[in-house]
Design an enzyme around this catalytic site. Structure first.
Site, PDB file in Angstrom:
ATOM      1  N   ASP A 147       2.699   0.295 -17.859  1.00 38.07           N
ATOM      2  CA  ASP A 147       3.759   1.148 -18.415  1.00 38.07           C
ATOM      3  C   ASP A 147       5.055   0.998 -17.610  1.00 38.07           C
ATOM      4  OD1 ASP A 147       2.168   2.105 -20.441  1.00 38.07           O
ATOM      5  OD2 ASP A 147       1.518   3.883 -19.354  1.00 38.07           O
TER       6      ASP A 147
ATOM      7  N   THR B 292      -3.138   2.244 -12.132  1.00 36.74           N
ATOM      8  CA  THR B 292      -2.815   3.074 -13.309  1.00 36.74           C
ATOM      9  C   THR B 292      -1.300   3.093 -13.510  1.00 36.74           C
ATOM     10  OG1 THR B 292      -4.596   4.518 -12.615  1.00 36.74           O
ATOM     11  CG2 THR B 292      -3.196   5.329 -14.387  1.00 36.74           C
TER      12      THR B 292
ATOM     13  N   LYS C 225       1.192   3.415  -5.178  1.00 34.45           N
ATOM     14  CA  LYS C 225       0.989   4.874  -5.088  1.00 34.45           C
ATOM     15  C   LYS C 225       0.000   5.279  -6.171  1.00 34.45           C
ATOM     16  CE  LYS C 225       5.674   6.112  -3.609  1.00 34.45           C
ATOM     17  NZ  LYS C 225       6.922   6.575  -4.187  1.00 34.45           N
TER      18      LYS C 225
ATOM     19  N   GLY D 150      -1.435   7.397  -9.406  1.00 35.32           N
ATOM     20  CA  GLY D 150      -0.893   8.022 -10.607  1.00 35.32           C
ATOM     21  C   GLY D 150       0.013   7.096 -11.401  1.00 35.32           C
TER      22      GLY D 150
ATOM     23  N   ALA E 125       4.475   0.148  -8.606  1.00 33.96           N
ATOM     24  CA  ALA E 125       3.653   1.240  -9.158  1.00 33.96           C
ATOM     25  C   ALA E 125       2.214   1.176  -8.657  1.00 33.96           C
ATOM     26  CB  ALA E 125       3.683   1.193 -10.688  1.00 33.96           C
TER      27      ALA E 125
END
Ligand code: ADP
Length: 309
Positions: free
Chosen positions: A257, A253, A290, A292, A287
């Site tokens: 972004d 996720t 981890k 979130g 990213a």
């Protein structure tokens, strides 16, 4: 050349995400009991602004939140990430929310209420960008696909007759407006979005997608998850950016972004598109380590150490 005065403007959504893990997804008519959920900052605009600010670049988020506790939470978290929230508008609609239900296999069901994000005024944003340009250079305007059609249609006007470059992550593919696509430099898509923009059949080879995409935007980046990313600029041969190898992926996720926010920051720092994508790939890989979205983003030092290795 690094201009510490340069500002990246992100025109995008801000949400508060609530994550709940359930043993089994409820069927219609059924109730499922779960542990209390975790709440945190979300929305593609907010996530990408956070990733951009982590690179040490002045980052202004143009967005709207409600006059409610979720709006306060979002602003507090954005500030902790180093994002300038001075131009976020307080709206009469509630803050945008995403309710994310995961099962133990990692599958998810997501419900989004756009709320305040629907009331953003593109005309007001244009005035704000003009004001920011009077304060210093705005080399990059960064936007995403989860905007209202009226807002997306106005994006080319945020960069026209200026030194700003539009980095457009058209996720999800909510429009194929040729004027908008033509203004993107780069247009950033994942493989599924690349097929959707072209109305190509799923499974169309990436080479074919890239050959067609090069005609619709000034430059195009297609992200390929653990296979990295491909870049096409004008008539040049496509360039492959390899992914950084990650031994144990925890949660993907927000990897896209992180990639886009870092790419925009690196372009603002004067990197070329290939080097900026290399740093984006490093941020995307970090990213995934981890849980979130914005909460999983690395620092500039960590990203550069990996991206320049
Ligand atoms: P999206 O989440 O938008 O579908 P991708 O999955 O393509 O985007 O991820 C964006 C970028 O993040 C990729 O181009 C890649 O550089 C990096 N990335 C994503 N998943 C992984 C992974 N499993 N290992 C290493 N890098 C990854």
């Amino acid at each position: 050349m690094r201009d510490s005065n340069a500002t990246v403007v992100v025109s995008g959504t801000t949400n508060v995400d609530t994550f709940v893990t359930v043993q089994n997804f409820p069927q219609p008519g059924e109730t499922t009991i779960a542990e209390p959920g975790i709440e945190g900052l979300g929305g593609k605009g907010a996530n990408q602004a956070a990733a951009c600010a982590h690179m040490g670049v002045n980052t202004v988020l143009l967005s709207a939140v409600g006059n409610d506790p979720q709006g306060e939470l979002a602003i507090t978290e954005l500030r902790e990430h180093g994002v300038n929230t001075d131009y976020i508008v307080s709206s009469r609609q509630p803050t945008g929310r995403a309710f994310i239900m995961n099962d133990p296999s990692g599958e998810n069901i997501i419900i989004v209420t756009s709320g305040a994000n629907e009331l953003v005024s593109p005309a007001q944003q244009r005035e704000t960008v003009k004001e920011l340009r009077r304060q210093g250079p705005v080399p990059i305007v960064l936007a995403q696909g989860d905007l209202t059609p009226e807002h997306s249609a106005e994006l080319p006007k945020l960069v026209e007759n200026s030194d700003s470059r539009l980095v457009l992550n058209l996720a999800p593919v909510t429009t194929r407006d040729p004027d908008l696509l033509a203004a993107a430099d780069p247009l950033v898509l994942n493989e599924g979005e690349a097929a959707a923009v072209l109305d190509a059949a799923p499974g169309t080879p990436i080479e074919e997608l890239l050959d067609r995409l090069r005609h619709i935007a000034r430059s195009v980046v297609v992200t390929l998850g653990q296979r990295g990313a491909m870049i096409v600029e004008g008539d040049a041969e496509p360039v492959h950016i390899p992914a950084v190898y990650v031994e144990r992926v925890v949660d993907t996720t927000g990897a896209g972004d992180a990639f886009c926010g870092t790419l925009a920051a690196a372009l603002a720092q004067g990197e070329n598109l290939v080097d900026a994508c290399t740093l984006g790939a490093a941020a995307g890989a970090l990213a995934t380590q981890k849980r979130g979205a914005a909460g999983s983003y690395a620092t500039e030092n960590e990203i550069r150490r990996l991206g320049e290795a």
